[in-house]
Design an enzyme around this catalytic site. Structure first.
Site, PDB file in Angstrom:
ATOM      1  N   ARG A  88     -15.900  -2.562   3.301  1.00 11.46           N
ATOM      2  CA  ARG A  88     -14.306  -2.355   3.740  1.00 11.46           C
ATOM      3  C   ARG A  88     -13.950  -1.564   2.892  1.00 11.46           C
ATOM      4  O   ARG A  88     -15.017  -1.214   2.244  1.00 11.46           O
ATOM      5  CB  ARG A  88     -13.686  -3.382   2.584  1.00 11.46           C
ATOM      6  CG  ARG A  88     -12.019  -3.058   2.091  1.00 11.46           C
ATOM      7  CD  ARG A  88     -11.339  -4.806   1.988  1.00 11.46           C
ATOM      8  NE  ARG A  88     -10.409  -4.106   0.384  1.00 11.46           N
ATOM      9  CZ  ARG A  88      -9.507  -3.564   1.309  1.00 11.46           C
ATOM     10  NH1 ARG A  88      -9.300  -2.910   2.671  1.00 11.46           N
ATOM     11  NH2 ARG A  88      -8.532  -2.654   0.118  1.00 11.46           N
ATOM     12  N   ASP A 207      -3.423   2.875  -7.518  1.00 18.21           N
ATOM     13  CA  ASP A 207      -2.779   3.231  -8.562  1.00 18.21           C
ATOM     14  C   ASP A 207      -3.271   2.320  -9.800  1.00 18.21           C
ATOM     15  O   ASP A 207      -3.948   1.585  -9.508  1.00 18.21           O
ATOM     16  CB  ASP A 207      -1.147   2.165  -8.089  1.00 18.21           C
ATOM     17  CG  ASP A 207      -1.780   0.905  -7.407  1.00 18.21           C
ATOM     18  OD1 ASP A 207      -2.011   1.279  -6.143  1.00 18.21           O
ATOM     19  OD2 ASP A 207      -1.839   0.145  -7.871  1.00 18.21           O
TER      20      ASP A 207
HETATM   21  N1  HPA Z   1      -2.125  -4.553  -5.445  1.00 22.72           N
HETATM   22  C1  HPA Z   1      -2.543  -4.817  -4.131  1.00 22.72           C
HETATM   23  N2  HPA Z   1      -2.987  -4.144  -3.286  1.00 22.72           N
HETATM   24  C2  HPA Z   1      -3.527  -3.352  -4.212  1.00 22.72           C
HETATM   25  C3  HPA Z   1      -2.721  -2.531  -4.752  1.00 22.72           C
HETATM   26  C4  HPA Z   1      -1.501  -3.454  -5.767  1.00 22.72           C
HETATM   27  O1  HPA Z   1      -1.608  -2.497  -6.578  1.00 22.72           O
HETATM   28  N3  HPA Z   1      -2.799  -0.871  -4.979  1.00 22.72           N
HETATM   29  C5  HPA Z   1      -3.518  -0.814  -3.815  1.00 22.72           C
HETATM   30  N4  HPA Z   1      -4.186  -1.851  -3.108  1.00 22.72           N
END
Ligand code: HPA
Length: 236
Positions: A88, A207
């Site tokens: 993945r 993020d």
């Molecule tokens: N939550 C779940 N999956 C994700 C997030 C998140 O904040 N950011 C990138 N994939």
């Protein structure tokens, strides 16, 4: 011989498949990195391609979002198409202030509240699943060779993206050791283990739940390049 969700015939798919969540990302990877490309799947627009990278064969296919989706595709790839390795390649949200945006992460284990493993095989209720040691060693060696720094750790595979109780992540981080969140690895690792196959998960931080920072699409693309170079080293 096709499956309910993949229309390829035997031999169309390489032993190693890279799986981004987004099928259009799979197309971009094939267009950007692979030569001699053939498309093996269009069912539900979950595009899949096989090609060569530096003369060696590899496939790339979208997994969709969430454990039910990657559960279906990885199961069919492992059981009907002789796929041995699935990696993945995705994005994650940081739970830890030790991670920065764009860092590349290699999962050492996946924690989840999901019942996927229990429902899939009925064996026992487990909250952690693990990648293949051998694949992780190869990916780590490739990162080293390419001089791309990676962070290793436990990730959280969540069934829910939009949580009402935003601060829940702190409990998951502190009680279960998860440094970042995504939504697929736990199920992929479980399927691989049940079927005697190999799986791994490389992520870039898109993020941060700690700082609330987020990346732009353009910036994500650059970070993605590092992760791709590591993953493509598995072409054989
Ligand atoms: N939550 C779940 N999956 C994700 C997030 C998140 O904040 N950011 C990138 N994939």
């Amino acid at each position: 011989m096709s499956t309910p969700h993949i229309e390829a015939t035997q031999g169309d798919i390489a032993k190693t498949v890279l799986m981004p969540g987004d099928p259009l990302r799979a197309k971009t990877i094939a267009d950007t990195y692979l030569d001699n490309v053939t498309q093996f799947n269009t069912v539900r627009n979950m595009f899949g391609y096989t090609g060569t990278y530096k003369g060696k064969v590899i496939s790339v296919m979208g997994s969709g979002m969430g454990m039910p989706s990657i559960g279906i595709y990885s199961y069919e790839l492992y059981t009907k198409y002789d796929v041995e390795n699935i990696v993945r390649i995705g994005s994650c949200g940081a739970y830890s202030d030790t991670l920065n945006l764009y860092d590349v992460l290699l999962a050492e284990s996946a924690y989840s509240e999901s019942t996927y493993a229990y429902v899939q095989s009925g064996t026992y209720k487990q909250h952690y699943t693990y990648p293949s040691k051998h694949l992780n060693e190869r990916l780590e060696a490739a990162a080293h060779e390419l001089a791309i720094p990676i962070t290793k750790g436990t990730i959280h595979s969540s069934d829910v993206f939009y949580r009402e109780r935003f601060d829940d992540y702190k409990t998951i981080r502190d009680d279960h050791g998860a440094i970042a969140v995504e939504m697929e690895a736990f199920a992929l690792f479980h399927n691989a283990k049940q079927l005697g196959k190999n799986a791994a998960c490389l992520l870039t931080v898109s993020d941060s739940l700690v700082t609330k920072e987020a990346t732009s699409a353009k910036e994500r693309q650059n970070a993605f390049t590092n992760m791709m170079e590591i993953a493509l080293s598995l072409a054989e």
